[in-house]
Scaffold this active site. Structure first.
Site, PDB file in Angstrom:
ATOM      1  N   SER A  39       0.834  -1.194   0.000  1.00 52.06           N
ATOM      2  CA  SER A  39       0.000   0.000   0.000  1.00 52.06           C
ATOM      3  C   SER A  39       0.877   1.254   0.000  1.00 52.06           C
ATOM      4  O   SER A  39       1.703   1.432  -0.894  1.00 52.06           O
ATOM      5  CB  SER A  39      -0.964  -0.043   1.181  1.00 52.06           C
ATOM      6  OG  SER A  39      -1.978   0.915   1.042  1.00 52.06           O
ATOM      7  N   GLU A  60      -9.439  -4.724  -6.225  1.00 51.98           N
ATOM      8  CA  GLU A  60      -9.121  -3.535  -5.437  1.00 51.98           C
ATOM      9  C   GLU A  60      -9.201  -2.268  -6.274  1.00 51.98           C
ATOM     10  O   GLU A  60      -8.923  -2.273  -7.479  1.00 51.98           O
ATOM     11  CB  GLU A  60      -7.749  -3.653  -4.785  1.00 51.98           C
ATOM     12  CG  GLU A  60      -6.548  -3.707  -5.714  1.00 51.98           C
ATOM     13  CD  GLU A  60      -5.245  -3.600  -4.938  1.00 51.98           C
ATOM     14  OE1 GLU A  60      -5.042  -2.555  -4.288  1.00 51.98           O
ATOM     15  OE2 GLU A  60      -4.445  -4.551  -4.962  1.00 51.98           O
ATOM     16  N   HIS A  99      -7.223  -5.353  -1.735  1.00 50.84           N
ATOM     17  CA  HIS A  99      -6.010  -4.585  -1.507  1.00 50.84           C
ATOM     18  C   HIS A  99      -5.076  -5.300  -0.524  1.00 50.84           C
ATOM     19  O   HIS A  99      -5.493  -5.718   0.544  1.00 50.84           O
ATOM     20  CB  HIS A  99      -6.403  -3.208  -0.955  1.00 50.84           C
ATOM     21  CG  HIS A  99      -5.264  -2.283  -0.731  1.00 50.84           C
ATOM     22  ND1 HIS A  99      -4.452  -1.827  -1.744  1.00 50.84           N
ATOM     23  CD2 HIS A  99      -4.793  -1.706   0.407  1.00 50.84           C
ATOM     24  CE1 HIS A  99      -3.542  -1.009  -1.244  1.00 50.84           C
ATOM     25  NE2 HIS A  99      -3.723  -0.929   0.050  1.00 50.84           N
TER      26      HIS A  99
END
Length: 291
Positions: A143, A235, A265
């Protein structure tokens, strides 16, 4: 853990997180950290220490057999994630690869906006350069951390410092402007993240989300180390990984992208029974470079 169990838990968390203050979202990240701690791992040693501006931990397998190390930068939208959270997946990487993993708990926005996280990542990289050859270092992150490893490489190029040997980006947040089509097409199916929450994180982190040192997708990606990228097919940040992969290839870099259909994600962090091969591939990549 199974895909069905994790999807259910993520959906519950997602319904509570939007419109909540950062203090509440940080508690949600702590809950995620506790889930990660349920993953099995081997006997590991960890030593906590102080970097110039943040705390960090070196996670060491009992008998490491790699000459290099991994610098792991955790996710959390640049606003969430403490050292205990970073040590969660950092320990998984160490156990899987039998390699040392260094985990800085970089400073968080809004208290410490851009470029605090990048400055702390630079401090961590300099720390490793004192003991390891740069070509034996692997940068890994998910991320925000997955984007930050590329921001760090751009900064290293600016300052004339040696680049690492490889990069592992798990659902990298490479575009803080949210320009990818998947932000719209996957909004209804992603159980883990919403465009609204990402816009909130980005606004707290930087006033200039299009700047390459915040959004590496817009930077000069030439001479980047070999990349291993992962993203979930459902995602909203799918295009962050897909477009990054394409631009790395166009810049003459080596890059491999895995897209897991129907997943969310940073799915790799959860050790899904259905996706064991991904962690195996990450460990093999780390060992090939750090060995």
């Amino acid at each position: 853990m199974t895909e069905k169990f994790i999807r259910t838990q993520l959906k519950k968390m997602q319904s509570r997180m939007d419109n909540e203050p950062i203090s509440v979202e940080r508690k949600g990240q702590e809950l995620l950290g506790r889930i990660l701690q349920m993953l099995p791992r081997e006997d590991l040693q960890n030593t906590e220490m102080e970097l110039p501006r943040c705390r960090a931990a070196m996670i060491r397998p009992k008998t490491p057999d790699c000459d290099g190390a991994v610098l792991y930068l955790h996710g959390g939208g640049y606003c969430c994630g403490d050292l205990a959270y970073a040590k969660g997946f950092g320990s998984v990487l160490a156990a899987q690869s039998n390699c040392r993993v260094f985990c800085p708990a970089y400073r968080l926005a809004p208290e410490h906006p851009f470029p605090a996280a990048l400055d702390d990542a630079m401090d961590a990289y300099r720390f490793l350069l004192a003991s390891f050859a740069p070509e034996k270092l692997v940068l890994a992150g998910e991320s925000a951390g997955g984007g930050l490893i590329y921001c760090l490489c751009l900064r290293l190029k600016q300052e004339g410092l040696p680049l690492p040997g490889g990069l592992v980006g798990i659902s990298p947040w490479s575009d803080l402007t949210g320009s990818g089509l998947s932000y719209r097409t996957n909004a209804a199916v992603d159980p883990s993240m919403t465009p609204q929450r990402l816009r909130h994180y980005a606004s707290l982190y930087t006033d200039c989300p299009e700047a390459p040192l915040a959004s590496p997708l817009f930077g000069d990606l030439r001479q980047m180390p070999e990349s291993l990228l992962f993203a979930g097919g459902d995602e909203i940040m799918l295009d962050d990984a897909v477009t990054l992969h394409g631009r790395l290839l166009a810049a003459g870099c080596r890059s491999t992208l895995t897209v897991a259909p129907g997943l969310w994600h940073a799915y790799v962090l959860y050790g899904l029974k259905e996706r064991k091969q991904d962690l195996t591939d990450i460990a093999a990549f780390i060992r090939r470079i750090a060995k």
